[in-house]
Write an enzyme that holds these catalytic residues in place. Structure first.
Site, PDB file in Angstrom:
ATOM      1  N   LEU A 377       0.814  -1.208   0.000  1.00  0.00           N
ATOM      2  CA  LEU A 377       0.000   0.000   0.000  1.00  0.00           C
ATOM      3  C   LEU A 377       0.847   1.257   0.000  1.00  0.00           C
ATOM      4  O   LEU A 377       0.427   2.306  -0.496  1.00  0.00           O
ATOM      5  CB  LEU A 377      -0.926   0.011   1.228  1.00  0.00           C
ATOM      6  CG  LEU A 377      -1.977  -1.091   1.301  1.00  0.00           C
ATOM      7  CD1 LEU A 377      -2.687  -1.041   2.649  1.00  0.00           C
ATOM      8  CD2 LEU A 377      -2.977  -0.939   0.167  1.00  0.00           C
ATOM      9  N   ASP A 379       5.164   2.892   1.043  1.00  0.00           N
ATOM     10  CA  ASP A 379       6.539   2.653   1.468  1.00  0.00           C
ATOM     11  C   ASP A 379       7.028   3.896   2.179  1.00  0.00           C
ATOM     12  O   ASP A 379       7.231   4.935   1.541  1.00  0.00           O
ATOM     13  CB  ASP A 379       7.412   2.348   0.248  1.00  0.00           C
ATOM     14  CG  ASP A 379       8.716   1.670   0.623  1.00  0.00           C
ATOM     15  OD1 ASP A 379       8.863   1.316   1.799  1.00  0.00           O
ATOM     16  OD2 ASP A 379       9.569   1.516  -0.260  1.00  0.00           O
ATOM     17  N   GLY A 380       7.167   3.837   3.501  1.00  0.00           N
ATOM     18  CA  GLY A 380       7.569   5.003   4.272  1.00  0.00           C
ATOM     19  C   GLY A 380       9.000   4.923   4.731  1.00  0.00           C
ATOM     20  O   GLY A 380       9.779   4.079   4.303  1.00  0.00           O
ATOM     21  N   GLY A 381       9.355   5.854   5.634  1.00  0.00           N
ATOM     22  CA  GLY A 381      10.726   5.918   6.101  1.00  0.00           C
ATOM     23  C   GLY A 381      11.088   4.804   7.062  1.00  0.00           C
ATOM     24  O   GLY A 381      12.262   4.542   7.297  1.00  0.00           O
ATOM     25  N   PHE A 382      10.077   4.124   7.631  1.00  0.00           N
ATOM     26  CA  PHE A 382      10.357   3.124   8.656  1.00  0.00           C
ATOM     27  C   PHE A 382       9.885   1.733   8.280  1.00  0.00           C
ATOM     28  O   PHE A 382      10.203   0.772   8.957  1.00  0.00           O
ATOM     29  CB  PHE A 382       9.706   3.541   9.986  1.00  0.00           C
ATOM     30  CG  PHE A 382      10.105   4.914  10.428  1.00  0.00           C
ATOM     31  CD1 PHE A 382      11.365   5.158  10.929  1.00  0.00           C
ATOM     32  CD2 PHE A 382       9.233   5.970  10.303  1.00  0.00           C
ATOM     33  CE1 PHE A 382      11.733   6.420  11.317  1.00  0.00           C
ATOM     34  CE2 PHE A 382       9.593   7.238  10.691  1.00  0.00           C
ATOM     35  CZ  PHE A 382      10.852   7.466  11.194  1.00  0.00           C
ATOM     36  N   THR A 384       7.344  -0.828   5.195  1.00  0.00           N
ATOM     37  CA  THR A 384       6.387  -0.980   4.107  1.00  0.00           C
ATOM     38  C   THR A 384       5.047  -1.420   4.676  1.00  0.00           C
ATOM     39  O   THR A 384       4.992  -2.233   5.596  1.00  0.00           O
ATOM     40  CB  THR A 384       6.890  -2.019   3.087  1.00  0.00           C
ATOM     41  OG1 THR A 384       8.176  -1.626   2.616  1.00  0.00           O
ATOM     42  CG2 THR A 384       5.944  -2.126   1.910  1.00  0.00           C
ATOM     43  N   ASP A 495       5.809  13.947  12.970  1.00  0.00           N
ATOM     44  CA  ASP A 495       5.985  13.612  11.554  1.00  0.00           C
ATOM     45  C   ASP A 495       4.691  13.904  10.789  1.00  0.00           C
ATOM     46  O   ASP A 495       4.190  13.076  10.033  1.00  0.00           O
ATOM     47  CB  ASP A 495       6.375  12.141  11.401  1.00  0.00           C
ATOM     48  CG  ASP A 495       7.005  11.852  10.036  1.00  0.00           C
ATOM     49  OD1 ASP A 495       7.428  12.809   9.360  1.00  0.00           O
ATOM     50  OD2 ASP A 495       7.075  10.674   9.653  1.00  0.00           O
TER      51      ASP A 495
END
Length: 683
Positions: A377, A379-382, A384, A495
């Protein structure tokens, strides 16, 4: 278990398997078949596919077609406008007759909204657009039949008039009359021929207009012809044909292809039964010998297990405070997830803490189809995030952290601890997580189906045209309300960005991603911590002074407000070097009185006076949030109150006058807000 029981166990497995195979249809699918075959009645109108509501769950309809029944009047929503369904649906022509709920009996609604619809599923049919203008300066010789008087938003009575885009019927007087506000509404083309008075206009609005809809119309027709019931599969987000035996993709008893939802049981039954019987025999014998082997092994290790049990019991009974400082990660986590709970969860036994469930890794691996790429869905900094379906049918989003190291464990614990104590309609709900002993750290959230605000502003959904100005303003209010709730709970999000603002199908907000969030002590003004966050959103004073406060979230929210106004990314290296950072670009545009260059052209800033006034006020609020010095920024609650004031009083004559001064006289924010300075004090 004695070995003599193994053949019995095998026989039981064979009989059970054979019996299950012989069941002609699934009771669950049978229920869907029956449920979706029943209409939902509201008043004298029966609703079938694609409509849902009441006794028809959302699996019997299509997204965007929810019917609510109030006082026997069916209504369908297309935020911010509510429509009444005033005639039975023509399922052959795929049309329905609706009327704006706020204009059914009165042309002076409390809030002035243009007619909005989801253009991907609805489009107008045989209509004429009528412009209703309010708070107008009308010359003495202006024709009387098309005038009306009303108090809008509790203001004093003001004159208004209406005109149509069909100049052969009613002359267009917009060039002769100055009005503060106007909205466009559709009426039936046939009624437009007799629109010669206000009374006729009210009657035409009450009669409504025709809409055509698209919801896999032809596919549903094929499904119905095969004696199926049309519906929607929430897991695959696609059409579903519910039949008497099971669910199919398109039509019942489709043997031409293997459906997503399984191979046709009727065709494959003989082979399946034979294979299942043979498999059951092998499995039964194998399970019996495995149980016997495990029993013998337990006996051999009994003495050693007894000795280790005593040692482990002593270790577990130690108070948390007596643990060594070097064991901090385990100590902190043990406060949240007891070791016995995580152990049990690994064998599939549900347990919970703080009201959320502990899942096993295998459970979530199966739910996400082994973390298939097709299930991703975001892909973030921390980590998937994957789309998943739990065994109990819940549709979830599973966040898989990239690394299982100390830092990730800390963020994992932090997010669980914070979210389990929060309850707000605009914060994403945490369903559970894995144990720290799991192969990977996984968080399980409610699934929010409509992507992120970033997707709709400048991502893969940017061309949908669904983010009208009222929708954007409501997104800002709901996001701000969630952040104000966090601050009232002594939590700093840290954030805030459009990628962390999720939207449901009705474009309501769910703020997500609390991995960086911090609990804020009551007795201090700030927390000293190394700056973390996303470039373009991070508070500049936080960068300079390493002092995290609630005003850091306010700054980030100011960037979000500018994104909602402009549809531009917070950071874009393709822009001019002075405009790479959106906050700098916005401040420069506002100070140079060129706000029109910043606003998304699709919002009709230059032609819609209502949007222009409200967007200008929101830009002023964003400017205050983006001040370099934190003390010059408003609190989050003040920002929310300001946004609600803009929404509720956006058409107030006094505010209109203020905005005109700010825009036209070149005095925008000049006298009451100072620009951000290049340096600030860290005291």
């Amino acid at each position: 278990m004695h070995p003599i029981l193994h053949p019995t166990l095998s026989l039981i497995l064979i009989i059970t398997t054979f019996t299950l195979i012989r069941i002609p249809k699934s009771s669950c699918q049978d229920q869907q078949y029956k449920t979706c075959g029943e209409p939902y009645q509201c008043g004298n109108i029966n609703f079938t596919y694609p409509f849902w509501g009441g006794n028809r769950p959302n699996t019997c309809g299509y997204p965007g077609f929810k019917i609510s029944c109030q006082g026997n009047v069916p209504r369908i929503s297309a935020e911010p406008v509510i429509y009444r369904v005033i005639a039975p649906v023509d399922t052959t022509a795929h049309t329905l007759i609706v009327a704006r709920d706020d204009l059914v009996s009165d042309i002076c609604p409390r809030f002035l909204h243009n007619t909005t619809l989801d253009s991907s599923i609805f489009w107008f049919s045989n209509i004429v657009n009528v412009t209703l203008s309010y708070n107008c300066t009308i010359p003495p010789n202006f024709p009387q039949p098309i005038q009306f008087t009303c108090a809008v938003n509790s203001t004093t009575a003001t004159p208004g008039f209406f005109s149509m885009d069909n100049n052969n019927t009613v002359q267009n007087f917009t060039n002769l009359v100055a009005c503060s506000n106007s909205i466009s509404v559709p009426i039936n083309q046939a009624r437009a021929q007799n629109l010669v008075s206000t009374t006729a206009l009210i009657a035409a609005l009450a009669d409504g207009f025709s809409l055509q809809y698209k919801a896999n119309n032809s596919i549903c027709t094929d499904c119905t012809r095969s004696d199926g019931r049309c519906g929607y599969n929430l897991g695959s987000k696609s059409f579903a044909c519910y039949c008497s035996d099971r669910e199919y993709d398109l039509v019942c008893n489709d043997t031409s292809t293997q459906n997503r939802r399984g191979v046709n049981n009727n065709v494959k039954a003989p082979i399946s039964i034979g294979t299942a019987i043979a498999g059951a025999i092998v499995a039964g014998v194998g399970i019996g010998w495995l149980i016997f082997w495990c029993r013998q092994r337990r006996k051999r290790l009994a003495a050693k297990a007894a000795q280790s049990y005593q040692s482990q019991s002593k270790d577990v009974s130690l108070p948390l405070a007596s643990k060594s400082p070097t064991s901090a990660p385990s100590t902190v986590f043990s406060k949240i997830i007891p070791s016995n709970s995580s152990s049990k969860s690994e064998f599939g036994k549900e347990t919970s803490y703080f009201g959320v469930q502990v899942f096993s890794y295998n459970e979530l691996e199966l739910a996400t189809d082994h973390f298939a790429q097709s299930r991703e869905l975001g892909d973030g900094g921390f980590g998937t995030v994957y789309h998943g379906i739990l065994p109990d049918g819940r549709v979830v989003a599973v966040k898989r952290l990239y690394e299982n190291n100390f830092k990730r464990v800390e963020q994992f614990i932090n997010e669980v601890e914070i979210l389990t104590h929060l309850r707000h309609q605009n914060l994403v709900t945490l369903f559970g997580c894995t144990s720290r002993r799991s192969r990977e750290l996984l968080l399980v959230y409610e699934y929010i189906p409509n992507g992120t605000v970033a997707d709709h502003l400048h991502g893969r959904r940017a061309n949908s045209g669904l983010l009208s100005w009222p929708v954007r303003l409501n997104i800002a209010i709901e996001t701000g309300d969630a952040l104000a709730y966090l601050h009232a709970s002594d939590i700093i999000h840290r954030d805030v960005k459009t990628n962390n603002i999720l939207l449901d199908n009705d474009f309501h907000v769910k703020v997500a991603d609390f991995g960086l969030s911090r609990l804020f002590p009551h007795d201090v003004t700030h927390v000293s911590t190394a700056p973390q966050g996303t470039p373009g959103y991070v508070d500049p004073e936080y960068y300079q002074c390493y002092q995290l406060t609630e005003k850091s979230d306010v700054y980030s929210f100011g960037v979000v407000l500018i994104e909602l106004i402009s549809s531009l990314q917070a950071v874009d290296t393709n822009r001019h070097r002075h405009d790479i950072n959106l906050s700098n670009m916005a401040i420069n545009k506002i100070q140079n009185h060129t706000l029109h260059e910043l606003v998304d052209p699709s919002l009709e800033f230059g032609t819609n006076s209502s949007v222009r006034r409200m967007a200008t006020l929101v830009a002023e609020l964003a400017f205050r949030c983006l001040q370099q010095e934190k003390d010059m920024r408003p609190s989050m609650q003040e920002v929310v109150d300001g946004l609600r004031g803009i929404q509720n009083e956006g058409f107030n004559a006094q505010k209109v006058e203020v905005v005109d001064i700010l825009v036209d006289d070149g005095g925008f924010l000049k006298d009451n807000i100072s620009p951000p300075s290049p340096a600030s004090s860290c005291s």
